[in-house]
Design a protein around this motif. Structure first.
Motif, short mmCIF file in Angstrom:
data_model
loop_
_atom_site.label_atom_id
_atom_site.label_comp_id
_atom_site.label_asym_id
_atom_site.label_seq_id
_atom_site.Cartn_x
_atom_site.Cartn_y
_atom_site.Cartn_z
N ASP A 158 0.85 -1.08 0.29
CA ASP A 158 -0.25 -0.04 0.05
C ASP A 158 0.89 1.04 -0.12
O ASP A 158 2.09 1.21 -0.91
N HIS A 183 -8.36 2.79 -8.40
CA HIS A 183 -7.99 3.63 -7.28
C HIS A 183 -7.94 4.70 -8.17
O HIS A 183 -7.71 6.13 -7.22
N GLU A 184 -7.52 5.08 -9.08
CA GLU A 184 -8.46 6.50 -10.41
C GLU A 184 -9.88 6.48 -9.86
O GLU A 184 -10.48 7.51 -9.73
N MET A 199 -11.98 5.85 -6.79
CA MET A 199 -11.38 6.66 -6.25
C MET A 199 -11.39 8.36 -5.98
O MET A 199 -11.56 8.87 -5.41
N GLN A 200 -10.35 8.50 -6.93
CA GLN A 200 -10.19 9.40 -6.68
C GLN A 200 -10.71 10.85 -7.30
O GLN A 200 -11.00 11.65 -7.74
N ARG A 229 -16.17 8.72 -6.38
CA ARG A 229 -16.46 8.05 -4.74
C ARG A 229 -17.86 8.78 -3.94
O ARG A 229 -18.25 8.09 -2.97
N GLU A 263 -13.47 1.86 1.94
CA GLU A 263 -12.65 3.33 0.74
C GLU A 263 -11.63 3.54 1.26
O GLU A 263 -10.95 3.73 0.05
N ARG A 264 -11.09 3.17 2.33
CA ARG A 264 -9.84 2.83 2.21
C ARG A 264 -8.88 2.15 0.99
O ARG A 264 -7.60 2.51 0.47
N SER A 312 -9.20 2.83 -2.62
CA SER A 312 -8.17 3.94 -3.23
C SER A 312 -6.78 3.73 -2.72
O SER A 312 -5.14 4.60 -3.08
N ASN A 313 -6.35 2.65 -2.45
CA ASN A 313 -4.86 1.65 -2.36
C ASN A 313 -3.92 2.38 -3.51
O ASN A 313 -4.39 1.05 -4.43
N PRO A 314 -3.13 3.14 -4.06
CA PRO A 314 -2.51 3.10 -5.41
C PRO A 314 -1.53 2.04 -5.83
O PRO A 314 -1.33 2.40 -7.01
#
Length: 492
Positions: free
Chosen positions: A91, A319-320, A322-323, A328, A359-360, A363-365
């Motif tokens: 992560d 993760h994109e 979620m950005q 989101r 959510e976290r 979002s892990n890139p």
């Protein structure tokens, strides 16, 4: 310079790669596993590797098995490195590589006779499965085992020469019954509500067609514990192989990249014995239902929520997605207003905190999980992860605006083009059918809900049909961004 993964080179692993501290020659097999994919190797195999590293339960190693020709390539990759796997957890602030050695062998996929012989071996005391949601021969509308599926009928006709995973397992049980060998426990590790019960329905249902006496013996002697499993594990590509070689100096033909988080909740129902998985972090409970419902609705339902708008907006990685503020916010609103209220209390869990963890994780890139993977197989996943939530909301007279929009987004995705006009490659075992239904639904939204085996009673609800039609028409008229904005109460 990289080290080719093999038993011979285990002592020469790069210093920042953790290897097994046990000798593989000291392990013996106790578990036969169907579905040797990334999730299994990042989950069950890692828990077992932890036990073996602690010097515990060395008689519970894994033997892999498969029934599809497509599994042969994975088997060959693993055989070329002595069935070792590099698991990379990462992560934002963490990246760790370890080599696991919990698997001793991987039987040739499709070699039913060899697999049945191994299933008859008394040392095999657990048979586990990760065969995906679509592998259980479930009728989506009823949620029950379909005994009329042609593959099931064929196996029932000649149970000694089966081709399905359930036919092979049943043939192994038949051999054990004839030899007076105690039955093994069958443990599903798939994301299906009440997965133990679903597996029992399939095995006993098949047996009932083939041999009533065998069906009664299975029902009386075989345990099917329910379980909830969780770890986000994307598919392996050249990207992951290159990162492993560059960052850690290991040449692995099929590494697994995953998040650090993992969870396994199991009902303790193993009459034939089990490894001490609680010492590796598995939570044993009397009833796993609250945990699995929480996970299936909040996490798996959450994946579906972000998948289709992101796919339509040409977003590649999760993760994109979620950005993207609209995606989101759509997830947060739908979860808090319509999904989480259907989840009963879970022992020791605060649902809001669980969702914030989700959510976290999304979002892990570093994971590199793709939106396309989340969009995969909606015809099997929607009836398990989304449609039951809709049905419960309708039964309670509660709002379903967001869930109707999620379903409309799935329909729009299955039209086969993104908002930019880019073609969406087939992404479902039933893609041609979905494509036809989606194209008909552009003019007549009821054509999508007419898929009775998917929507069932929900598709016949006038309330849901109206909300779905409104959402789909808005998507076609105004586009994904504008539609999401209106749902969220924003002016774009």
């Amino acid at each position: 310079m990289t080290t080719k993964l093999s038993l011979a080179d285990l002592t020469d692993l790069p210093p920042d790669v953790i290897g097994p501290n046990y000798h593989r020659s000291h392990l013996t097999a106790g578990i036969l596993h169907f579905g040797v994919g990334n999730f299994h190797r990042a989950h069950q195999a890692v828990y077992l590797d932890d036990l073996f590293n602690a010097g515990i339960d060395h008689d519970w190693a894994l033997v892999g098995a498969g029934v599809f020709e497509g599994e042969r390539a994975g088997r060959e990759k693993l055989a070329g490195q002595d069935f070792l796997t590099t698991v990379v957890e990462q992560d934002d602030g963490h990246m760790q590589a370890r080599v696991t050695g919990a698997m001793l062998d991987f039987l040739e996929p499709g070699d039913s006779a060899a697999i049945i012989r191994r299933l008859a071996d008394p040392t095999i005391r657990i048979v586990s499965l990760t065969i995906t949601e679509g592998g259980y021969f479930i009728d989506p509308a009823s949620g029950k085992f379909n005994p009329e599926h042609p593959a099931i009928v064929a196996d029932a006709t000649d149970i000694d020469r089966p081709s399905t995973v359930f036919g092979i397992i049943l043939a192994g049980l038949k051999r054990r019954r004839e030899a007076g060998t105690p039955a093994f426990t069958i443990m599903s590790c798939d994301n299906i509500p009440h997965n133990g019960h679903v597996t029992a329905d399939a095995i006993i249902g098949l047996a009932r067609i083939a041999d009533d006496g065998l069906a009664d013996w299975v029902r009386e002697n075989v345990a099917f514990p329910n379980g909830m499993v969780d770890r986000i594990t994307p598919a392996t590509t050249d990207r992951e192989r290159a990162i492993l070689a560059e960052k850690f100096g290991v040449d692995d033909a099929w590494p697994v990249f995953c998040e650090p988080f993992r969870q396994w909740v199991l009902e303790d129902n193993f009459p034939a014995g089990r490894p001490a998985l609680e010492k590796a972090g598995v939570q044993f409970v009397a009833d796993v239902s609250p945990f699995e419902l929480m996970k299936i609705r909040i996490l798996n339902g959450g994946h579906a929520t972000i998948a289709y708008p992101a796919g339509l907006m040409d977003i590649h990685f999760v993760h994109e997605a979620m950005q993207e503020p609209l995606v989101r916010a759509f997830l947060a609103k739908l979860e808090r207003e319509e999904i989480i209220p259907t989840v009963p209390p879970v022992p020791g869990v605060v649902l809001e905190e669980y969702f914030e963890l989700i959510e976290r994780r999304f979002s892990n890139p570093k994971i590199g999980d793709t939106v396309r993977r989340l969009c995969l197989d909606g015809s099997n996943r929607q009836p398990k992860f989304i449609i039951p939530t809709i049905a419960e909301r309708l039964k309670d007279g509660a709002g379903i605006e967001g869930l109707a929009l999620e379903s409309a987004l799935w329909c729009r995705y299955c039209f086969g083009t993104t908002e930019s006009g880019a073609e969406i490659a087939p992404n479902d075992p039933n893609w041609d059918r979905l494509l036809t239904a989606s194209r008909a639904a552009r003019a007549d939204p009821a054509a999508w809900l007419a898929m009775e085996d998917i929507y069932g009673e929900v598709g016949r609800s006038e309330i849901f049909a109206a909300a779905f039609a409104d959402a789909l028409k808005m998507l076609w008229r105004d586009g994904t961004r504008e539609t999401l904005g209106r749902y969220l109460g924003r002016t774009l």
